[in-house]
Design a protein around this motif. Structure first.
Motif, short mmCIF file in Angstrom:
data_model
loop_
_atom_site.label_atom_id
_atom_site.label_comp_id
_atom_site.label_asym_id
_atom_site.label_seq_id
_atom_site.Cartn_x
_atom_site.Cartn_y
_atom_site.Cartn_z
N LEU A 94 14.84 -46.40 18.16
CA LEU A 94 14.11 -46.61 17.09
C LEU A 94 14.88 -48.28 16.65
N HIS A 95 16.04 -48.36 16.81
CA HIS A 95 16.83 -49.48 16.09
C HIS A 95 18.25 -49.78 17.02
N ALA A 121 17.83 -40.11 11.57
CA ALA A 121 18.05 -39.64 12.65
C ALA A 121 19.31 -39.90 13.29
N ASP A 122 19.83 -41.05 12.82
CA ASP A 122 21.52 -41.23 13.06
C ASP A 122 22.16 -40.41 12.45
N THR A 123 22.24 -40.12 11.01
CA THR A 123 23.03 -39.19 10.34
C THR A 123 22.82 -37.75 10.66
N LEU A 124 21.71 -37.37 11.07
CA LEU A 124 21.43 -35.97 11.42
C LEU A 124 22.25 -35.76 13.07
N LYS A 136 29.03 -28.97 16.52
CA LYS A 136 29.14 -28.51 17.67
C LYS A 136 27.83 -28.72 18.67
N ASP A 137 26.89 -29.23 17.93
CA ASP A 137 25.38 -29.06 18.52
C ASP A 137 25.12 -30.55 19.36
N ALA A 138 25.80 -30.35 20.80
CA ALA A 138 25.80 -31.81 21.18
C ALA A 138 24.33 -32.08 22.04
N SER A 158 19.93 -35.81 21.16
CA SER A 158 18.38 -35.98 21.18
C SER A 158 18.40 -37.20 19.86
N HIS A 159 19.16 -36.73 18.86
CA HIS A 159 18.67 -37.55 17.66
C HIS A 159 19.33 -38.92 17.83
N LEU A 160 20.46 -38.96 18.21
CA LEU A 160 21.18 -40.46 18.47
C LEU A 160 20.40 -41.14 19.48
N GLU A 161 19.75 -40.85 20.53
CA GLU A 161 19.06 -41.37 21.42
C GLU A 161 17.97 -41.95 20.59
#
Length: 206
Positions: A204-205, A178-181, A189-191, A196-199
């Protein structure tokens, strides 16, 4: 130990217990005795672990180098490589792993470790080639999926997103994927997608 003083499993367990208790010097003493009773890779690994705990890294590396030269062993090599890296012998570590993989091409554990060392040494094209080789053998290897996606995010962002999206389906609970994505989406530029993925990675960790 009274029942079977020659048992590598029992001797290893004893050394590990002493290390866990913080009795480093006692662990070293018992590991040396272990070598005398049951010479071989298990005893060498136990002694090197005790020496590392005592911050005697050079000695630990020498124990494993001698062990590997006398009886080439995947388990010993896996323990030796990080010590060679710590002692600034990265080129030697790479050479040992490359040579091992020539005769053991299916050893994915060593190949993944080799790829990681190449990444740490900033030899990114070579690292990419190793992760590609891993995925050719194990298409669902999450570590290879994550790191290959990261490596090709600039040269082939579309494929990077495809690989990582597949990894996300395989392991929806992986914070690393999720972090890498998220970071790759941010670079594209897909903020909203990145956030969403970074949250999710953070949840998760943390």
């Amino acid at each position: 130990m009274k029942i079977n003083p020659y048992s590598p499993d029992v001797r290893s367990a004893q050394v590990n217990l002493l290390l866990a208790q913080g009795k480093t010097e006692d662990a070293i003493t018992q590991a040396i005795a272990f070598q005398k009773f049951s010479p071989g890779p298990a005893a060498d690994i136990a002694l090197s672990a005790a020496l590392v705990k005592a911050e005697r890294i050079d000695e630990a590396a020498k124990v494993l180098e001698k062990s590997f030269s006398g009886n080439a062993n995947s388990a010993v090599l896996q323990k030796l490589v990080p010590l060679l890296f710590l002692t600034k012998n990265t080129a030697k570590a790479q050479a040992l792993m490359a040579q091992w993989l020539k005769s053991h091409p299916d050893d994915l554990a060593i190949r993944l470790q080799y790829a990681d060392l190449l990444m740490r040494s900033n030899q990114l094209p070579n690292a990419q080639a190793q992760y590609e080789a891993v995925l050719n053998q194990d298409a669902n290897n999450l570590l290879a999926i994550n790191n290959l996606g990261w490596l090709i995010q600039t040269s082939d962002p579309k494929r990077a997103l495809e690989i990582l999206s597949r990894g996300e389906k395989l392991a929806p609970g992986s914070a690393d994927i999720a972090d890498t994505l998220g970071w790759i989406m941010l670079r594209q530029k897909d903020a909203a997608g990145a956030l969403s993925h970074l949250e999710r990675a953070h949840n998760l960790h943390p």
